[in-house]
Scaffold this motif. Structure first.
Motif, short mmCIF file in Angstrom:
data_model
loop_
_atom_site.label_atom_id
_atom_site.label_comp_id
_atom_site.label_asym_id
_atom_site.label_seq_id
_atom_site.Cartn_x
_atom_site.Cartn_y
_atom_site.Cartn_z
N ASP A 306 -29.94 -5.40 -5.28
CA ASP A 306 -30.53 -4.09 -5.47
C ASP A 306 -29.97 -3.36 -4.60
N LEU A 307 -28.45 -3.43 -4.19
CA LEU A 307 -27.88 -2.50 -3.26
C LEU A 307 -27.31 -1.42 -3.93
N PRO A 308 -27.30 -0.37 -3.31
CA PRO A 308 -26.49 0.99 -4.16
C PRO A 308 -25.09 0.45 -4.60
N LEU A 309 -24.71 0.75 -5.84
CA LEU A 309 -23.45 0.10 -6.37
C LEU A 309 -22.40 0.90 -5.74
N GLY A 310 -21.02 0.08 -5.96
CA GLY A 310 -19.60 0.93 -5.46
C GLY A 310 -19.26 1.45 -6.63
N ASP A 311 -18.05 2.37 -6.20
CA ASP A 311 -17.38 3.30 -7.15
C ASP A 311 -16.69 2.46 -7.98
N PRO A 312 -16.78 2.69 -9.28
CA PRO A 312 -16.01 1.71 -10.41
C PRO A 312 -15.00 2.12 -10.90
N ARG A 313 -14.21 3.44 -10.22
CA ARG A 313 -12.94 4.06 -10.61
C ARG A 313 -11.75 3.43 -10.47
N PRO A 314 -10.54 3.50 -11.22
CA PRO A 314 -9.36 2.78 -11.12
C PRO A 314 -8.69 3.39 -9.72
N ARG A 315 -7.90 2.49 -9.21
CA ARG A 315 -7.26 2.97 -8.02
C ARG A 315 -5.70 3.21 -8.41
N ALA A 316 -5.36 3.04 -9.71
CA ALA A 316 -4.00 3.31 -10.30
C ALA A 316 -4.00 3.84 -11.81
N PRO A 317 -2.97 4.32 -12.09
CA PRO A 317 -3.09 5.02 -13.56
C PRO A 317 -3.40 3.85 -14.43
N TRP A 318 -2.58 2.58 -14.37
CA TRP A 318 -2.56 1.62 -15.13
C TRP A 318 -2.91 0.12 -14.34
N THR A 319 -3.83 -0.58 -14.63
CA THR A 319 -3.91 -2.12 -14.29
C THR A 319 -3.92 -2.81 -15.58
N VAL A 320 -3.09 -4.03 -15.32
CA VAL A 320 -2.88 -4.74 -16.52
C VAL A 320 -3.42 -6.35 -15.77
N MET A 321 -4.07 -7.08 -16.72
CA MET A 321 -4.58 -8.22 -16.41
C MET A 321 -3.90 -9.25 -17.28
N VAL A 322 -3.54 -10.32 -17.12
CA VAL A 322 -2.90 -11.30 -18.22
C VAL A 322 -3.37 -12.72 -17.53
N ASN A 323 -4.23 -13.51 -18.34
CA ASN A 323 -4.83 -14.74 -18.16
C ASN A 323 -3.46 -15.84 -18.18
N VAL A 324 -3.93 -16.55 -17.24
CA VAL A 324 -2.69 -17.69 -17.10
C VAL A 324 -3.49 -18.94 -17.53
N LEU A 325 -3.01 -19.43 -18.70
CA LEU A 325 -3.29 -20.63 -19.40
C LEU A 325 -2.50 -21.84 -18.94
N GLY A 326 -3.28 -22.80 -19.02
CA GLY A 326 -2.47 -24.24 -18.84
C GLY A 326 -1.52 -24.37 -19.92
N GLY A 327 -0.41 -24.82 -19.23
CA GLY A 327 0.60 -25.40 -20.22
C GLY A 327 1.16 -26.78 -20.04
N ASP A 328 2.37 -27.10 -20.44
CA ASP A 328 2.77 -28.49 -20.42
C ASP A 328 2.95 -28.86 -18.92
N TYR A 329 3.03 -28.15 -18.00
CA TYR A 329 3.69 -28.35 -16.78
C TYR A 329 2.53 -28.20 -15.67
N PRO A 330 2.07 -29.10 -15.00
CA PRO A 330 0.84 -29.09 -14.19
C PRO A 330 0.94 -28.44 -13.07
N ASP A 331 2.11 -28.32 -12.34
CA ASP A 331 2.29 -27.76 -11.05
C ASP A 331 2.61 -26.35 -11.27
N MET A 332 1.62 -25.66 -11.18
CA MET A 332 1.86 -24.02 -10.85
C MET A 332 2.01 -23.58 -9.59
N TYR A 333 2.10 -24.35 -8.62
CA TYR A 333 2.31 -23.78 -7.21
C TYR A 333 3.72 -23.40 -7.14
#
Lengths: 391, 391
Positions: A306-333
């Protein structure tokens, strides 16, 4: 105004303890957002290997379906919130009866747990949904189809589905038999003729403040969220406003506290219909970690306290999120070397989960002025981490 | 290129373990930055109540001055880095001899531990410093003063000082007696006629990649950093470039790995002189958490793991950081209501530390297009949290 835990710790100078039920990546990222606020996290996790359990100091290993476990966990928490929507409604009522603030509360959360309850409530408050009805058997599905434009029909178990699980698209009475086998009530819905999926994310606090994130486009692959574009490109501002207002209305009418994601269909004839609700930080809001002034996770923490909420507006014209799904190769690092060298602005968010094919193990965010460039960078990085792109 | 730990865990798919020595707020914020990268943190902390120990899951409580403790801690770490510069140089050499990558290494870190060694080395590589000399007694201080423009003279113990501690400004031989009482060598420096303090922050990785953050203005109050403005307002671009190049040169010549902060004097006659070095994330870089594409903490983690570095450029025209110092009122949490409601864009970073008068317990960041507005918001929030502003 005094926050609710103040009376419980009158002489304490410590900050509140947020109890998070569930050790998945949403808990992990909520903890990350709580650190700068000085919020103390207590986690109830299935195993010590769970995504959030790896990074939280105060972890209880236990089963959230067991009320005694929940009660013991809740002692010493100032508020309880959730990584998922699977805690039985009656347990949440018991915690509330014990005097523990549960946010979102059971009366709200049931709408994210039970699709039948959700549809009935959205109908009652006048929020547009796909044509729908609880069906009792395959013959009833045929009747439902004939009441509208015929098959295909979408069938969903009212509880327990996610990421495409518990959902069937059927073309006949024969195909409609499977969903009834689980013994869970089945909801039939028209197969909406949509041009794309959108999501409206809002956050609401107990005293009624609410903020709306820009409406995003959510692209699914095989029923799993793949790409989110913030804001949704070429969206009529009137329709965007309608979607934001719809999400704010739902949050208010259902008494949601915390983050609410409203998944939407944008129909070919220019309407928006509610697909699903989620009452927790949501995959369609992950872009906000790097793309908004205040992330969905930070605002979820602020809301449940119950704290005051923060500004939800974007910081950039476009932001894109893409999920990283598991593949055949286990070592992502080892893929970090290429991804970071190729794009010094790339934002990687990994969840510490074992890599299994198709499993969500992380996401990447990119942002900038040129949507094509931002999209290409995010898709390349996610594909390279997964192993489907090798150059 | 294969990261160094790969050979140690040939069949492992787990991400590397970064061992952080010291449980202060720098460790806390480095952990926060490591979570999205999936990096696992192991912390050596003096007490379980330390700032970072509150939020890290894998904590060893022990004394970093004890080599056996350090050795036991380092087992299972892929690399060791630091929250502070107080680990004895010979212990770091012992860890290196054991085969543990120590970043920054002892040959670099000694320049941040010993001001005498630092000054000698900067002289040798041609980096401009205040006039200085190791002095042996008060009479030698008088001689040093007479070699230049007379008193006042700045005296510093070569080891152990921070935030104004271990520093004296003296006007006579009598006043010069105190610094010699500790039995630590004393460095005399001219009292520089500066118009302001600047800081040049750079990050360098083992294979030699380096990035430079914009040069910032650092305002001190009573010898403690109070306000940082990024970038430094009205700074001649040629001077800014000179400062960045100077910091990159120091990082390279001293073999720094990780974050290097170069504290600078901007003199009245338009020169820049090196004041101090810090080889770890630094207070003058805290603005980068919300103001830069990649924060100093994220880049420090990337550097010690020899990962490609992230873009250090600012995301907004102006970012301001103001430290939150402890005041008379121990409960800072209740101030959140006012601060968050007044400024929904405010970024609060609290360290979980007990409030003691004058102690650094957190900082706030603000950013935007209008420097006056950004400064006012940050100063108001920090003052309100401290309790020196009550409206």
């Amino acid at each position: 105004m005094r926050p609710p835990w103040r009376g419980r710790y009158p002489r304490s100078v410590t900050f509140p303890v947020v109890g998070m039920v569930g050790g998945g990546q949403l808990a992990r990222m909520t903890h990350e957002a709580g650190i700068p606020l000085g919020i103390r996290f207590k986690l109830l996790s299935d195993t010590p290997q769970d995504s959030a359990a790896q990074v939280v100091s105060d972890v209880v290993i236990g089963d959230y379906r067991d009320l005694d476990t929940l009660r013991a966990f809740a002692r010493g928490c100032d508020v309880i919130t959730f990584d998922h929507e699977h805690v039985p409604t009656e347990h949440l009522r018991a915690l509330e009866a014990d005097g523990i603030p549960v946010r979102p509360g059971p009366d709200a959360l049931v709408h994210a747990q039970d699709k039948g309850v959700m549809r009935a409530r959205l109908d009652a408050i006048g929020v547009p949904c796909p044509r729908h009805r609880i069906v009792s058997d395959p013959a009833d599905v045929v009747a439902f189809a004939e009441e509208g434009d015929g098959f295909p029909v979408v069938l969903k178990t009212v509880r327990g589905g996610y990421d495409g699980k518990g959902v069937w698209v059927v073309d006949s009475a024969e195909e409609a038999e499977d969903p009834f086998r689980a013994g869970v009530p089945v909801l039939a819905e028209e197969k909406v003729d949509y041009v794309r999926e959108l999501a409206a994310n809002v956050v609401r606090s107990p005293h009624g403040q609410a903020v709306a994130y820009p409406v995003v486009e959510s692209q699914q692959v095989n029923g799993v969220c793949d790409t989110v574009i913030a804001p949704a490109p070429d969206l009529d501002p009137a329709l965007a406003l309608e979607a934001e207002e719809m999400a704010l209305t739902i949050a208010k009418e259902l008494g949601v506290v915390g983050h609410l994601a409203v998944e939407l269909f944008q129909t070919r004839d220019g309407r928006i219909l509610v697909n699903e609700l989620a009452m927790r930080p949501h995959n369609s809001g992950h872009w906000s970690m790097d793309g908004a002034i205040t992330s969905q996770f930070a605002n979820h923490v602020r809301a449940v306290l119950d704290l005051p909420l923060g500004d939800p507006r974007p910081r950039a014209p476009w932001t894109v999120m893409v999920n990283v799904l598991g593949g055949d190769y286990p070592d992502m690092y080892s893929a970090y070397l290429h991804c970071m060298a190729r794009d010094p602005q790339l934002k990687i968010h990994m969840y510490g989960k074992d890599v299994k094919p198709g499993r969500k193990v992380g996401h990447v965010n990119t942002y900038g002025d040129d949507l094509d460039d931002v999209l290409e960078r995010a898709r390349h990085a996610a594909g390279y981490l997964r192993g489907t792109i090798t150059e």
